[in-house]
Design an enzyme around this catalytic site. Structure first.
Site, PDB file in Angstrom:
ATOM      1  N   LYS A 106     108.964  59.799  25.208  1.00 57.60           N
ATOM      2  CA  LYS A 106     108.397  60.763  26.065  1.00 57.60           C
ATOM      3  C   LYS A 106     108.809  60.819  27.738  1.00 57.60           C
ATOM      4  O   LYS A 106     108.815  61.738  27.823  1.00 57.60           O
ATOM      5  CB  LYS A 106     106.998  61.488  25.672  1.00 57.60           C
ATOM      6  N   SER A 141     104.867  64.994  24.666  1.00 55.46           N
ATOM      7  CA  SER A 141     102.906  64.853  24.145  1.00 55.46           C
ATOM      8  C   SER A 141     101.960  64.060  24.995  1.00 55.46           C
ATOM      9  O   SER A 141     102.641  63.433  26.190  1.00 55.46           O
ATOM     10  CB  SER A 141     103.486  63.793  22.900  1.00 55.46           C
ATOM     11  N   SER A 142     101.075  64.668  24.457  1.00 50.94           N
ATOM     12  CA  SER A 142     100.127  64.223  25.683  1.00 50.94           C
ATOM     13  C   SER A 142      99.496  62.799  25.285  1.00 50.94           C
ATOM     14  O   SER A 142      98.750  62.364  26.960  1.00 50.94           O
ATOM     15  CB  SER A 142      98.396  64.942  25.388  1.00 50.94           C
ATOM     16  N   CYS A 143     100.033  61.644  24.860  1.00 52.30           N
ATOM     17  CA  CYS A 143      99.774  60.721  24.681  1.00 52.30           C
ATOM     18  C   CYS A 143     100.105  59.706  25.473  1.00 52.30           C
ATOM     19  O   CYS A 143     100.299  58.797  25.869  1.00 52.30           O
ATOM     20  CB  CYS A 143     100.739  59.869  23.836  1.00 52.30           C
ATOM     21  N   TYR A 187     106.726  55.291  21.279  1.00 46.28           N
ATOM     22  CA  TYR A 187     106.200  57.216  21.522  1.00 46.28           C
ATOM     23  C   TYR A 187     106.481  57.399  23.100  1.00 46.28           C
ATOM     24  O   TYR A 187     106.556  58.856  23.093  1.00 46.28           O
ATOM     25  CB  TYR A 187     105.792  57.312  20.187  1.00 46.28           C
ATOM     26  N   HIS A 233      98.850  63.387  11.674  1.00 47.21           N
ATOM     27  CA  HIS A 233      97.970  63.776  12.262  1.00 47.21           C
ATOM     28  C   HIS A 233      96.326  63.587  12.148  1.00 47.21           C
ATOM     29  O   HIS A 233      96.075  63.725  10.776  1.00 47.21           O
ATOM     30  CB  HIS A 233      97.950  64.259  13.580  1.00 47.21           C
TER      31      HIS A 233
END
Length: 309
Positions: A141, A108-110, A137, A180
């Site tokens: 990842k 994920s881009s987070c 989270y 989201h």
């Protein structure tokens, strides 16, 4: 990856997993192995290992994860880090033990620092503090990326990792407590239209900018990379374009045909100010998105209308 190879898509009923299955079927692949969540607990090491030993998949798409929006990430912090670490640890290690030829891990881009320079390049990973609301989270990842890279270096496996931007499309989660921003806005505007509400309330100031990619484009990128990419470095997947949450709301309002007002609740968190991925590495490999945002929102809303029950 040949059409006769046995493929395991972990999380095949979710938005990402189902899109990957659709793409593979459209490309002529038909040798799949699936397990529903009530048939296989991927957080259980013994169950996962037994499944891999029995089925011996040759290729694995690791799309199974516990996911959610800013409220879910901030509320269920322990569940998000525990379940995601367990799922990816079990699948990656079992893949190694049973000789899986290639694995694709979806992150994920987070994973990027909250104040990373924009657009975010792959090399910005671990250069600053994470956004606090989704830190558990993100850490899970990041661990998945490092696990794939470490197995490649120590065991000569072929495990690749991709970091998609914000996703939307068929089979998205429209639950207002756990979804989201894009699917949440689709549901909010739809219900406001049906109930003839005078306004729609939106979390935050409307100023943060986000990037979105249709899940079918993500699936296309994953398939392309599974066939063409074998490097140890992870890759961003996105459109390379972003939009403010206010402009996103106005776009969704237009698609749905809602005539009321927008009210922004600035007491609610905005999250990261901007999240735009640098996708130049992916583009240089020969892949680019094909579904514009407005078109994607329109088809997603149509899917929602048919499946909202």
């Amino acid at each position: 990856m040949e059409k006769h190879n046995k493929i395991y898509v972990a999380g095949h009923v979710g938005m990402v997993g189902s899109a990957i299955v659709r793409k593979l079927k459209n490309e002529g692949f038909n040798n799949f192995v699936f397990r529903a969540i009530d048939e296989l607990d991927l957080t259980d090491q013994a169950e996962t290992k037994e499944f891999f030993e029995k089925e011996k998949p040759e290729y694995v798409f690791l799309a199974a994860a516990k996911v959610g929006g800013i409220l879910a990430n901030n509320t269920y912090r322990a569940q998000f880090i525990y379940e995601n670490l367990q799922i990816q640890n079990n699948i990656i290690h079992s893949s190694y033990l049973t000789g899986v030829k290639k694995l694709l891990f979806l992150g994920s881009s987070c994973i990027y620092p909250k104040h990373a320079p924009q657009p975010m390049k792959e090399e910005y990973l671990l250069t600053g503090e994470l956004e606090p609301t989704n830190e558990p989270y993100a850490i899970a990842k990041i661990a998945g990326i490092k696990m794939c890279q470490s197995y490649n270096l120590q065991y000569s496996t072929n495990y690749i990792s991709v970091m998609p931007t914000n996703l939307y499309g068929p089979n998205d989660n429209f639950n207002l407590e756990t979804s989201h921003v894009l699917p949440a806005l689709i549901r909010k505007f739809h219900e406001a239209k049906v109930k003839n509400k005078p306004f729609v309330e939106i979390w935050g100031t409307g100023m943060p900018k986000r990037e979105f990619i249709h899940v079918d484009d993500l699936a296309g990128a994953c398939f392309y990379l599974m066939q063409n990419y074998n490097e140890n470095e992870f890759l961003n997947i996105g459109m390379g374009e972003d939009i403010s949450t206010k402009d996103l709301a106005l776009l969704i309002k237009s698609v749905i045909g809602y005539d009321g007002e927008l009210k922004f609740d600035s007491s609610k968190p905005d999250g990261t100010p901007r999240k735009l991925l640098d996708v130049s590495k992916l583009n240089s490999l020969g892949w680019k998105y094909s579904i514009p945002l407005k078109e994607g929102i329109n088809t997603t809303y149509n899917w929602f209308l048919k499946n909202k029950a």
